[in-house]
Design an enzyme around this catalytic site. Structure first.
Site, PDB file in Angstrom:
ATOM      1  CB  SER A   1     -18.179 -28.009  43.411  1.00 27.71           C
ATOM      2  OG  SER A   1     -16.998 -27.624  42.429  1.00 27.71           O
TER       3      SER A   1
ATOM      4  CB  ILE B   1     -19.279 -37.090  34.146  1.00 24.38           C
ATOM      5  CG1 ILE B   1     -18.208 -37.910  33.629  1.00 24.38           C
ATOM      6  CG2 ILE B   1     -20.459 -36.711  33.079  1.00 24.38           C
ATOM      7  CD1 ILE B   1     -17.867 -39.140  33.673  1.00 24.38           C
ATOM      8  N   PRO B   2     -18.058 -35.629  37.402  1.00 25.76           N
ATOM      9  CG  PRO B   2     -20.344 -36.554  38.568  1.00 25.76           C
ATOM     10  CD  PRO B   2     -20.062 -36.326  37.154  1.00 25.76           C
TER      11      PRO B   2
ATOM     12  CB  SER C   1     -19.232 -34.390  54.812  1.00 24.38           C
ATOM     13  OG  SER C   1     -19.773 -35.184  54.450  1.00 24.38           O
TER      14      SER C   1
ATOM     15  CB  CYS D   1     -25.790 -35.698  43.463  1.00 22.68           C
ATOM     16  SG  CYS D   1     -23.783 -35.666  42.665  1.00 22.68           S
TER      17      CYS D   1
ATOM     18  CB  ILE E   1      -1.018   0.131   0.940  1.00 27.42           C
ATOM     19  CG1 ILE E   1      -1.810  -1.348   1.087  1.00 27.42           C
ATOM     20  CG2 ILE E   1      -1.896   1.199   1.310  1.00 27.42           C
ATOM     21  CD1 ILE E   1      -2.388  -1.572   0.185  1.00 27.42           C
TER      22      ILE E   1
ATOM     23  CG  HIS F   1       3.463  -8.510  12.779  1.00 32.62           C
ATOM     24  ND1 HIS F   1       3.990  -9.115  10.899  1.00 32.62           N
ATOM     25  CD2 HIS F   1       4.102  -9.195  13.091  1.00 32.62           C
ATOM     26  CE1 HIS F   1       5.082  -9.114  11.359  1.00 32.62           C
ATOM     27  NE2 HIS F   1       5.730  -9.809  12.374  1.00 32.62           N
TER      28      HIS F   1
ATOM     29  CG  ASP G   1       6.667  -5.701  10.453  1.00 35.76           C
ATOM     30  OD1 ASP G   1       4.768  -5.191   9.072  1.00 35.76           O
ATOM     31  OD2 ASP G   1       6.681  -7.368   9.582  1.00 35.76           O
TER      32      ASP G   1
ATOM     33  CE  LYS H   1     -14.420 -30.977  51.093  1.00 35.83           C
ATOM     34  NZ  LYS H   1     -15.334 -31.209  49.858  1.00 35.83           N
TER      35      LYS H   1
END
Length: 923
Positions: free
Chosen positions: A672, A592-593, A826, A728, A112, A128, A164, A778
């Site tokens: 969760s 999935i869990p 829990s 669940c 150009i 770029h 550039d 946990k």
């Protein structure tokens, strides 16, 4: 990294864009990238006064021109802007006439002139694909990989008379993954983020806030476009350097080596991190040791002894083959064509002639590539044939592997006849003699109908919770693996037989899959037991048994998915017919869990498949094995390749990429609440994909004094201890009426003492190990908190003194509403009991509903009026009356509040994987 943005304004919807400053823009460039930049700038309220792009090629307009012409934007298609270095006056005048205030150059292959660059009020900005000043020039992405950069990125800079070198407006960067290619970098980051950044840059200019930061020459580099002659691989280097060279040259111009005295181009390189597979030796010129042709591809070694893998090879004549087939015979028997096939061959000859217009006659020996065809011609040939013969499955690689007209017709006819079947599924099993059988377990990613290692070769250990031993190593999927899986699923949906299949035939395949699961139910239950800790008898009946029922139930729905006709006001004197259609969404992701690995897979994927979608599924990282065994059975059932893809790995990597992926239209998640919120956010930001979430719970169970005590004790224990409490809908809190409280607790403790804790494969075991060590820790901490807060630990609360991850069934009483254990789930074998005053129905309801969760609930009473009163007022997706854990494949399952939204099971689950289209016809 430079970050400049009006962040507050960018967060608002398009309505706020009206009040921002807007510009008149000229877009100079081409490609899909240019098209997307154009579209998004217009959405933000900027006016594109002219598009300057390349001329049509073979009668086809550039994508930028197509969308601009459709919008009525002036489009100019100049072959060039300069002649002998001087601007063409009439071209420049045509450009100036549009009156642009800024030139936006997203991707431009033309030179150009500077009097165009500098003409607008605000000048010109260019995209770029490198972090300037590094990698100036036209091959920036290639050199980012060739030089082994750890970071890639892009720059938007102000155009000047250098190459550039103009001042920086903004830059963004991303990490380079070990097996990234030009395509993966571009698709994952440079393309989507580059579009956003171009729009951001234009708005900064409009608001007068765009910086101009001079480029430093320190660290600057310029690399030109590589030629084929310069792309030979120097094998006397470390393996990673060789890998970078190959992936940096992938597709164009192609890195090559000399094998058996002939140049061979290498495609799809990845580093091997695991053990080197066995294979047939092959001499590679300049290599420190021979390569290997293995079933996974060509294995090459660098001077450091490390290995890489190459998947595809291309020969001088343009023919491409899987590297694993290097030693295979290339000749196949010629086919005798029927009259219809001969007629089709002549029609294909016409298509070849249309592409190879420079060839006088297309005969059997005409070579597609030696006749001048390029990669775009391959795409055209494949797409024309797909359009003409909708049932044929054809890939670009098929053209590279059958380059002469005769060999192409032979391949095509075999494909149409169904003789060119996929090669037999190859599975590298892990086998174990256990539970009086030999179980055979796949352990690799399952993508596009094949089991294969993760692209970067990474693996991880999956552990048996009964004793903490390693079962096997499992492929650890990367972002690139997810992208490949999604691409396979999209191809299967868009162009494969699944999307065109009669719904009844689709149901037949799902019935067949359920039958195969039943045939393998003992093996599946054994794998589920050693991988998740589920008691074998429960795994057999529930984990596997309900999975089989689920697939059979949804198989029956395949040909019963219907829309409806709707009476509307007629547009007199004409008449109207309005009807709705239920359509599949496309590619769906399922995460999935670990508590019910196979059953959760079935609950979501059966509905997804019945609706006609394809899927990419991530099993829980700690329990991947039954999902991979399931994948094997889908192939035996005849499910087409690409319809089901399984990618084991981490949620932070695989799950996040699924949430972000622009080609995924729906994500179903069980897990969760915090992770569910993050997924929902990512799905919204990426492409507003549909989401269904089954999240955490603290399900209340109310036991009134007029209950059937025997049943309430038995069911109450099941509500807590079923599947070791890893359930669940487990009753996270029991409310027992005061007059029966003490007797109830006494009887529960008596029953707990009778429970057998031990090897889950022992048929007499009642209570197996918790799923994994972190979860056990946990649970112990959960019980310690309960004691510290003043609750009474009546029984349990400790890890069982034996190998493995066993937790004692535990009971807490005197639990007050403010306590941690009264509010938090829990997800283990911990009964949390609070008493309530006799007759205080509304009071206990208020306490039961005083939670942000609403997955399930229960009530035990002989008074049906009381039962109905309570069930109407409990704020939960499921209410059990005088029972618990009674789920059925025909009954919808899902929660309220922060337990999520959307349903699994039942007819309602189908709607999670369908969209409704309204059609109105005038006649």
């Amino acid at each position: 990294m430079l970050w400049t943005a009006n962040t507050i304004m960018r967060k608002f919807s398009s309505s706020s864009a009206y009040y921002q400053n807007k510009l008149k823009l000229a877009l100079i460039g081409q490609s899909l990238f240019g098209q997307e930049v154009y579209t998004n700038l217009r959405k933000q309220g900027h006016k594109v006064v002219g598009v300057f792009t390349v001329p049509d090629k073979d009668g086809k307009a550039d994508p930028l021109a197509v969308v601009a012409e459709k919008d009525g934007t002036p489009v100019f298609k100049f072959p060039r802007w300069r002649v002998k270095g001087k601007p063409i006056p009439e071209v420049v005048e045509a450009y100036k006439a549009v009156g642009a205030e800024l030139n936006v150059m997203p991707f431009c292959s033309q030179f150009i002139p500077m009097n165009v660059i500098d003409f607008p009020k605000h000048g010109s900005i260019i995209y770029h694909p490198s972090i300037l000043p590094k990698h100036r020039g036209a091959s920036a992405i290639n050199w980012t990989l060739i030089e082994g950069d750890k970071k890639a990125g892009f720059s938007i800079f102000w155009a000047d008379d250098g190459l550039d070198t103009g001042p920086i407006l903004l830059q963004k960067e991303c990490p380079v993954e070990p097996n990234d290619t030009v395509d993966t970098l571009y698709n994952r980051f440079l393309f989507p983020e580059g579009i956003k950044a171009m729009v951001e840059a234009v708005q900064l200019i409009a608001d007068g806030k765009a910086p101009k930061i001079p480029q430093s020459e320190e660290g600057a580099s310029y690399e030109g476009i590589q030629k084929k002659s310069n792309a030979k691989v120097n094998m006397a280097q470390p393996t990673e350097v060789i890998h970078n060279w190959i992936r940096g040259h992938d597709k164009v111009p192609g890195a090559w080596v000399v094998i058996d005295g002939k140049p061979v181009t290498l495609y799809s390189s990845s580093m091997l991190s695991g053990s080197v597979p066995t294979g047939q030796p092959i001499e590679v010129e300049g290599a420190s040791q021979p390569g290997l042709i293995a079933k996974s591809g060509l294995i090459l070694f660098g001077t450091d002894g490390k290995a890489l893998q190459v998947k595809n090879l291309q020969f001088e004549d343009g023919k491409m083959i899987p590297a694993s087939k290097y030693f295979s015979s290339e000749e196949t028997a010629s086919l005798d064509l029927t009259d219809d096939e001969k007629k089709m061959a002549e029609e294909i000859r016409v298509i070849w002639k249309g592409i190879l217009s420079n060839v006088p006659v297309i005969d059997d020996t005409t070579d597609f590539f030696k006749s001048g065809a390029a990669s775009m011609d391959v795409v055209r040939l494949v797409e024309e044939l797909k359009q003409k013969c909708g049932g044929v499955q054809l890939q670009n690689e098929d053209v590279y592997m059958a380059t002469t007209f005769q060999s192409f017709i032979q391949m095509f006819v075999r494909r149409l006849r169904g003789e060119d079947q996929e090669e037999e599924l190859v599975i590298d099993y892990v086998t174990k003699d256990i539970n009086n059988m030999t179980v055979k377990m796949p352990y690799q990613c399952f993508i596009n109908g094949k089991f294969e290692d993760a692209e970067d070769g990474k693996t991880y250990n999956t552990v048996n919770p009964t004793d903490g031993s390693v079962i096997c190593k499992v492929s650890y999927a990367s972002v690139a693996d997810v992208d490949r899986a999604v691409s396979a699923a999209k191809e299967a949906f868009d162009n494969g037989p699944w999307g065109k299949m009669n719904p009844r035939d689709r149901g037949r395949l799902l019935y067949r899959l359920a039958d195969l699961m039943e045939e393998h139910q003992e093996e599946l239950a054994t794998i589920e037991t050693i991988d998740s800790g589920a008691v074998y008898t429960l795994a057999l009946k529930t984990h596997v048994g309900m999975s089989i029922q689920t697939f059979r139930y949804f198989a029956g729905w395949c040909d019963k998915i219907q829309g409806s006709t709707i009476p509307i006001n007629q547009a007199r004197p004409n008449r109207n017919l309005t009807f709705t259609k239920k359509e599949p969404l496309g590619v769906c992701a399922i995460v999935i869990p670990w508590n019910y690995p196979l059953m959760m897979l079935a609950w979501k994927s059966a509905a997804c498949l019945a609706a006609g979608n394809t899927l990419v599924l991530k099993p829980a990282q700690v329990t991947p094995l039954t999902a991979l065994k399931f994948a094997e059975l889908t192939v035996k059932a005849g499910i087409p390749k690409g319809v089901i893809n399984i990618v084991p790995g981490s949620g932070g990597l695989v799950g996040q990429r699924m949430s972000d992926h622009p080609d995924i239209r729906k994500l179903g998640f069980t897990g969760s609440t915090p992770i569910g919120k993050q997924i929902m956010k990512s799905c919204a930001v990426s492409n507003l994909k549909k989401v269904s979430l089954e999240l955490g719970g603290k399900s209340p169970l109310i036991i009134f004094s007029d209950c059937d005590m025997d049943k309430a004790v038995r069911m109450g224990m099941s509500s807590v201890y079923f599947n070791k409490g890893e359930n669940c809908i487990a009753a996270g809190r029991l409310f027992v009426e005061e007059s029966i409280h003490d007797e109830y607790i006494r009887r529960v403790v008596e029953e707990i003492k009778k429970m057998k804790i031990g090897d889950p494969l022992d048929r007499s075991t009642d209570h197996g190990p918790q799923n994994h060590k972190a979860h056990l820790d946990k649970l112990v901490e959960y019980c310690e908190i309960g004691v510290k807060e003043g609750a009474t630990l009546v029984y349990g609360g400790r890890q069982v003194d034996r190998p493995g991850f066993f937790m004692e069934p535990s009971v807490f009483t005197d639990v007050e509403d403010h306590m941690f254990i009264a509010k938090e789930e829990s997800f283990g074998p911990v009964m949390v009991v609070s008493k309530f005053k006799d007759g205080d129905v509304d009071g206990v309801l208020s306490r039961a509903n005083n939670t942000e969760f609403g997955l399930a609930s229960g009530v035990f009473t002989r008074d049906i009026n009381k039962a109905m009163y309570v069930s109407e007022r409990l704020e939960a997706g499921t209410v059990f009356v005088n029972t618990y854990n009674k789920t059925d494949v025909a009954a919808p399952f899902g929660g309220f509040k922060q337990s999520g939204f959307g349903k699994d099971l039942g007819e309602e689950a189908l709607h999670e994987y369908l969209r409704t289209k309204a059609v109105t016809v005038e006649y």
